[in-house]
Write an enzyme that holds these catalytic residues in place. Structure first.
Site, mmCIF file in Angstrom:
data_model
loop_
_atom_site.group_PDB
_atom_site.id
_atom_site.type_symbol
_atom_site.label_atom_id
_atom_site.label_comp_id
_atom_site.label_asym_id
_atom_site.label_seq_id
_atom_site.Cartn_x
_atom_site.Cartn_y
_atom_site.Cartn_z
ATOM 1 N N GLU A 118 0.824 -1.204 0.000
ATOM 2 C CA GLU A 118 0.000 0.000 0.000
ATOM 3 C C GLU A 118 0.862 1.259 0.000
ATOM 4 O OE1 GLU A 118 -3.235 -2.042 3.006
ATOM 5 O OE2 GLU A 118 -2.057 -0.327 3.662
ATOM 6 N N CYS A 172 2.963 8.226 1.737
ATOM 7 C CA CYS A 172 3.390 7.242 2.726
ATOM 8 C C CYS A 172 3.676 5.950 1.962
ATOM 9 C CB CYS A 172 2.248 7.048 3.716
ATOM 10 S SG CYS A 172 2.518 5.689 4.841
ATOM 11 N N CYS A 210 3.716 -6.749 15.629
ATOM 12 C CA CYS A 210 3.054 -5.903 16.636
ATOM 13 C C CYS A 210 1.582 -6.331 16.713
ATOM 14 C CB CYS A 210 3.187 -4.426 16.267
ATOM 15 S SG CYS A 210 4.915 -3.923 16.169
ATOM 16 N N CYS A 258 -1.323 -4.271 14.931
ATOM 17 C CA CYS A 258 -1.102 -3.767 13.579
ATOM 18 C C CYS A 258 -1.535 -4.813 12.541
ATOM 19 C CB CYS A 258 0.369 -3.411 13.416
ATOM 20 S SG CYS A 258 0.859 -3.052 11.718
ATOM 21 N N CYS A 267 -3.343 0.852 8.654
ATOM 22 C CA CYS A 267 -2.197 0.274 7.955
ATOM 23 C C CYS A 267 -2.391 -1.218 7.694
ATOM 24 C CB CYS A 267 -0.984 0.482 8.854
ATOM 25 S SG CYS A 267 0.520 -0.234 8.266
HETATM 26 N N1 SAH Z 1 7.220 -0.421 10.967
HETATM 27 C C1 SAH Z 1 7.358 0.972 11.157
HETATM 28 C C2 SAH Z 1 6.689 1.824 10.085
HETATM 29 C C3 SAH Z 1 5.342 1.392 9.603
HETATM 30 S S1 SAH Z 1 3.999 1.411 10.739
HETATM 31 C C4 SAH Z 1 6.873 1.365 12.523
HETATM 32 O O1 SAH Z 1 6.233 0.560 13.189
HETATM 33 O O2 SAH Z 1 7.171 2.494 12.918
HETATM 34 C C5 SAH Z 1 3.658 3.127 10.885
HETATM 35 C C6 SAH Z 1 2.977 3.480 12.194
HETATM 36 O O3 SAH Z 1 1.626 2.988 12.212
HETATM 37 C C7 SAH Z 1 3.603 2.876 13.413
HETATM 38 O O4 SAH Z 1 3.743 3.867 14.396
HETATM 39 C C8 SAH Z 1 2.564 1.830 13.815
HETATM 40 O O5 SAH Z 1 2.700 1.463 15.128
HETATM 41 C C9 SAH Z 1 1.297 2.502 13.493
HETATM 42 N N2 SAH Z 1 0.066 1.712 13.405
HETATM 43 C C10 SAH Z 1 -0.105 0.508 12.835
HETATM 44 N N3 SAH Z 1 -1.408 0.128 12.885
HETATM 45 C C11 SAH Z 1 -2.084 1.122 13.503
HETATM 46 C C12 SAH Z 1 -3.462 1.341 13.842
HETATM 47 N N4 SAH Z 1 -4.388 0.439 13.571
HETATM 48 N N5 SAH Z 1 -3.797 2.490 14.452
HETATM 49 C C13 SAH Z 1 -2.855 3.421 14.732
HETATM 50 N N6 SAH Z 1 -1.553 3.279 14.441
HETATM 51 C C14 SAH Z 1 -1.159 2.136 13.840
HETATM 52 FE FE1 SF4 Z 2 4.955 -3.248 13.963
HETATM 53 FE FE2 SF4 Z 2 3.206 -2.899 11.972
HETATM 54 FE FE3 SF4 Z 2 5.393 -1.293 12.124
HETATM 55 FE FE4 SF4 Z 2 5.618 -3.891 11.457
HETATM 56 S S1 SF4 Z 2 4.539 -2.293 10.296
HETATM 57 S S2 SF4 Z 2 6.868 -2.797 12.943
HETATM 58 S S3 SF4 Z 2 4.057 -4.886 12.726
HETATM 59 S S4 SF4 Z 2 3.685 -1.427 13.594
#
Ligand code: SAH
Ligand code: SF4
Length: 429
Positions: free
Chosen positions: A92, A133, A144, A147, A376
């Site tokens: 994406e 993005c 995580c 996520c 995401c």
């Molecule tokens: N892996 C990296 C970059 C991609 S995720 C990272 O984790 O920083 C980008 C951001 O989206 C991260 O801060 C992640 O924790 C957050 N994120 C993922 N799913 C989410 C959700 N459902 N609601 C809010 N933030 C979310």
């Molecule tokens: Fe964690 Fe999602 Fe960022 Fe991967 S993309 S590091 S699972 S928040």
């Protein structure tokens, strides 16, 4: 296998042109199309001879990204794209457009008009902002728990060219997607906050960042790399000469809570993470943003907020002594089947105010992309596992109408996106 034309270096492009019996300046024309015009499709490179265009498109027919889905939200100010990669996986990218300061009523995260102290006030008059993005991996191995991408698992790394090509493709789509004349007509910022962990794919991430700077002409401060907290990657970032912004996804202020949300915390707990950030700040004198996805009853209590303030307040920029940390609070964007939810607005406000009381700058992120597959990883999740299920959802742009403005609320964002402290740190208090 070449995954993207953006994976070819100048020497390889020259060899390609020579093989086709064309003079060397054709390689420079090719670079101009790829970087200067951000055009990845050889068929559109109109000043190259027809035979060379045909040869390139045939030779690289299997390379490059294909637009599989496009969704528009926020009345055309947010666009989400699903790109199919060579081999069938999908990633994406999201485009977020912002009007110039003062040109239109912009909403803050609470749905009200922004005051003069708001984020727009920091933007120079007459210049909007267009942030893309991008994804660095298909899926993510970090797991995580909140996520969608993390729960989907890891498929593969993207090459540097595949990362750069997302920016190129969104750039070339931007002019036809602008919702009005006040919308910016070119990309101004790139954030590595899509799918994947950029610092788990460092060579490609840095390769892409340098190409975006040197080839696409983006200032380093217009590029933000977000990490879940991979300490070796943060240490490398401190040593890289390219001064991009760094965002750290912290999400909790104690190890027990962070262990539950971010499994990699067991390898690099908060103290080690902050040691690396402190060294980064000392080496670079740059501020760092901390992303904090607020989840109801999980990490939104005021004890966490106060603790977060205590952890981050001592981080100072050497010389100026100003705060080096900036906290971005992101009301959680609910993902079906994952089971977390955003706190109430009042709880978000209380959390924000408690962090602010420590002196650490803090913002709440505005909501973007309401109604277009939210958080995401969701677009790919609803599209099916990589390599199957995508084709029966239809191809090409599939715009959907934007939501009514009063539908905007915390936790309804398309992606947690930030521009980093150097660019535009979000709504100010
Ligand atoms: N892996 C990296 C970059 C991609 S995720 C990272 O984790 O920083 C980008 C951001 O989206 C991260 O801060 C992640 O924790 C957050 N994120 C993922 N799913 C989410 C959700 N459902 N609601 C809010 N933030 C979310
Ligand atoms: Fe964690 Fe999602 Fe960022 Fe991967 S993309 S590091 S699972 S928040």
């Amino acid at each position: 296998m070449t995954r993207s034309l953006y994976d070819l270096d100048p020497g390889q492009l020259e060899a390609l042109v020579a093989e086709a019996g064309e003079p060397p300046y054709r390689a420079r024309q090719l670079v101009h199309w790829l970087d200067g015009r951000r055009q990845p499709d050889p068929r559109a490179m109109t000043n190259l001879p027809r035979s060379l265009r045909a040869r390139l498109s045939e030779r690289f027919a299997a390379a490059g990204l294909t637009l599989d889905q496009h969704q528009a939200g926020d009345d055309g100010w947010t666009h989400k794209f699903l790109f199919r990669l060579p081999g069938g996986d999908a990633v994406e990218s999201v485009l977020m457009l912002y009007p110039p300061a003062g040109s239109s009523p912009d909403e803050d995260w609470e749905g009200g008009r922004r005051g003069s102290e708001g984020r727009n006030a920091r933007r120079p008059e007459g210049r909007g902002r267009a942030t893309v993005c991008i994804s660095s991996q298909a899926g993510c191995a970090m797991g995580c728990t909140f996520c969608a991408t993390g729960q989907f698992g890891f498929t593969r790394h993207l090459s540097a060219g595949e990362i750069v090509e997302q920016v190129a493709r969104v750039s070339t789509l931007l002019p036809e997607l602008r919702p009005g004349p006040e919308a910016p007509d070119h990309l101004t910022n790139v954030v590595f906050m899509g799918m994947g962990e950029p610092l788990a794919n460092q060579e490609a991430t840095w390769g892409a960042a340098y190409r975006l700077h040197q080839g696409f002409g983006l200032s380093a401060r217009a590029i933000t790399i977000s990490t879940v907290g991979l300490v070796p990657g943060i240490r490398r970032a401190a040593a890289e000469p390219l001064p991009v912004n760094l965002a750290v996804s912290i999400h909790a202020a104690d190890d027990a809570t962070r262990d539950r949300l971010v499994p990699v915390n067991r390898t690099w707990p908060i103290a080690e993470l902050l040691d690396a950030v402190r060294d980064y700040v000392t080496a670079t004198r740059r501020r760092v943003s901390f992303e904090y996805a607020l989840m109801d009853g999980v990490n939104d209590d005021l004890e966490q907020a106060a603790r977060l303030g205590r952890l981050l307040a001592p981080l100072r920029v050497p010389g100026s002594g100003g705060h080096a940390a900036h906290v971005n609070l992101i009301p959680y964007n609910p993902t079906p089947g994952i089971g977390f939810s955003p706190p109430s607005k009042a709880a978000v406000r209380r959390f924000r105010d408690t962090v602010a009381a420590s002196g650490v700058p803090v913002s709440v992120r505005a909501n973007r992309g309401v109604g277009i597959d939210a958080a995401c990883g969701q677009l790919r999740t609803t599209a099916g596992r990589p390599g199957r299920g995508l084709s029966d959802r239809g191809r090409g742009p599939r715009p959907i109408p934007g939501p009514p403005a009063d539908d905007v609320g915390p936790g309804r964002r398309v992606l947690p996106l930030a521009d980093g402290p150097g660019a535009d740190p979000g709504e100010t208090l």
